[in-house]
Scaffold this motif. Sequence first.
Motif, short mmCIF file in Angstrom:
data_model
loop_
_atom_site.label_atom_id
_atom_site.label_comp_id
_atom_site.label_asym_id
_atom_site.label_seq_id
_atom_site.Cartn_x
_atom_site.Cartn_y
_atom_site.Cartn_z
N UNK A 1 10.43 -3.59 -4.61
CA UNK A 1 10.20 -2.46 -5.67
C UNK A 1 9.46 -1.84 -4.61
N UNK A 2 10.04 -1.37 -3.59
CA UNK A 2 9.57 -0.58 -2.13
C UNK A 2 10.91 -0.61 -1.92
N UNK A 3 11.56 -1.65 -1.92
CA UNK A 3 13.24 -0.10 -1.72
C UNK A 3 13.90 0.37 -2.42
N UNK A 4 13.59 0.16 -3.83
CA UNK A 4 14.00 0.95 -4.90
C UNK A 4 13.36 1.87 -5.07
N UNK A 5 11.67 1.94 -4.32
CA UNK A 5 11.66 3.59 -4.98
C UNK A 5 11.76 4.34 -4.01
N UNK A 6 12.28 3.69 -2.57
CA UNK A 6 13.09 4.81 -1.02
C UNK A 6 13.91 4.90 -1.62
N UNK A 7 14.89 4.43 -2.20
CA UNK A 7 16.40 3.95 -2.22
C UNK A 7 17.03 5.22 -3.19
N UNK A 8 16.43 6.45 -3.32
CA UNK A 8 16.12 7.68 -4.62
C UNK A 8 17.94 8.35 -4.19
N UNK A 9 17.74 8.54 -2.63
CA UNK A 9 19.05 8.45 -2.19
C UNK A 9 18.93 8.85 -0.81
N UNK A 10 20.83 7.99 -0.67
CA UNK A 10 20.89 6.85 0.49
C UNK A 10 21.62 7.36 1.19
N UNK A 11 21.35 8.37 2.02
CA UNK A 11 22.53 8.61 3.59
C UNK A 11 22.91 6.84 4.55
N UNK B 1 17.67 -8.38 3.91
CA UNK B 1 15.80 -8.38 4.00
C UNK B 1 15.12 -8.57 2.28
N UNK B 2 15.94 -8.07 0.92
CA UNK B 2 15.34 -8.17 0.26
C UNK B 2 15.19 -9.36 -0.32
N UNK B 3 17.07 -9.91 -0.06
CA UNK B 3 17.31 -11.23 -0.25
C UNK B 3 16.16 -12.62 0.17
N UNK B 4 16.19 -12.20 0.93
CA UNK B 4 15.42 -13.20 1.62
C UNK B 4 13.85 -13.18 1.36
N UNK B 5 13.18 -11.50 0.77
CA UNK B 5 11.79 -11.85 0.39
C UNK B 5 11.36 -11.54 1.51
N UNK B 6 11.96 -10.67 2.54
CA UNK B 6 11.24 -10.00 3.75
C UNK B 6 10.90 -8.84 3.96
N UNK B 7 10.95 -8.19 3.29
CA UNK B 7 10.64 -6.76 2.07
C UNK B 7 10.93 -6.71 0.72
N UNK C 1 0.39 -1.55 -0.01
CA UNK C 1 0.06 0.14 0.04
C UNK C 1 0.81 1.74 0.13
N UNK C 2 2.18 1.15 0.85
CA UNK C 2 2.76 2.52 0.95
C UNK C 2 3.52 2.41 -0.40
N UNK C 3 3.36 1.51 -1.40
CA UNK C 3 4.64 1.40 -2.82
C UNK C 3 3.33 2.15 -3.79
N UNK C 4 2.17 1.79 -3.58
CA UNK C 4 0.84 2.28 -4.37
C UNK C 4 0.78 3.99 -3.83
N UNK C 5 0.68 4.16 -3.30
CA UNK C 5 0.91 5.80 -2.40
C UNK C 5 2.27 6.36 -3.20
#
Length: 441
Positions: free
Chosen positions: A293-303, A284-290, A248-252
């Motif tokens: 698609x949401x990770x790459x949507x959030x990971x535009x700027x990474x600090x 977590x992405x590799x373990x499919x617990x995150x 749902x967060x990804x859709x928003x």
Amino acid sequence: MSFPKDISCEHIMDSLADGVFTVDLDWNITFFNRAASAITGVLKDEALGRKCWEVFRSSICDGACVLRTSLEAGENRGNRSLHFVRADGTKVPISISAAPLRDRRGKIVGGVETFRDLSALRLIQKKLDGLYRIEDILSKSPEFQRILGILPQIAASGSAVLILGESGTGKELVARAIHNLSGRSTKPFVAVNCGALPENLLESELFGHKAGAFTDAKKDKPGRFQMADGGTLFLDEIGDMPLALQVKILRVLQEKVVEPLGSVRGVAVNVRVIAATNRNLEEMVSRQTFRSDLYYRLNVVRLVLPPLRRRPEDILLLAQHFIKRQNVLSGKDIQGLAPEVLQFLMRHAFPGNVRELENIIEYAFILCPGGFIMQEHLPEGLCPFEAPSPSPTFRGTMDEIKRQAAAAALARNNGRVMAACRELMVSKDTLRRLLNASQAA
């Protein structure tokens, strides 16, 4: 009113909490009281005989000088707020008042200016308002300074930001700074801890609900996305968010529309999302617990914020900051850390990072009546020198640590002795003694 003969006017001026200085008609400083030295970081002997603008470098020295207008008008001027810059670059907010200085015949022979340090007041105001900017994030660490250096560009971009770092490294502080530096600064900054609420309550908190959506939903309630409309939504501990909500967060993020629980109509929102976590999202992405698609949507700027154990040069700086704040909040007058306490903190691993250091200082204030924080004022579970974690920068005995700190301060200030003295809060003789001992060693 009369005073005992052995009490001079200078003694009286030195007893005041406000800074006081006088100048002659050529703008040379003729008097500089003790509070003026404490506020400016300039010793009395350094100030006397110098032009006032050389000492203060204030924001109005270039044309709107209060003391100058006071002398020209021949009358008092008061309560003007401004800031001046110390030799180490620190901006100090002050309020000033000025008046002509006259001789017995009423002739103007100079001027007197009094000023009050407003740092404590501004600190309380920021604490109450929750406002943070880059200058409020204290760090001398080159690694952290690089992050701070690009925050304005990140803030201006409007892109999603993912802040990674251990608990207590200041992720929310950085998120607030990005918001305050952005074009959204006049709109809300809304924070949600994704790991603090169960899934059903978190969904309602984020997206809102309509009356009757569930048993206790007596009336419509807007979600955090709607509350942050036009501003910034900070999703803390995003790694703890359930997979169902991640969709749902990804859709928003993709459609910029939220659907409150129980509603059949979406609500458009204009929100910048800043997410943070202390977890390894790639793993977590590799373990499919995150969701990838949401990770790459959030990971535009990474600090990635460094832990405090990789920033040993910040330990004393942050400790002094927390001591200053606690002095304001508690009404005490704690002078600083005892040498053995500083030595311990420089070697401590700080698993709780900056938040742990802040808690240590706050606890010490409960037990310390005044003077310096000693070993007995530290939390009981925090035993000095128990399983020490060697600092990557400062090692050895206390004398060796002091010598290294003195040399590092001199290097940071490009060889300027007085600037290094002000940073370390020591005299020139003490600094010279430390450096000479270092050469002898």
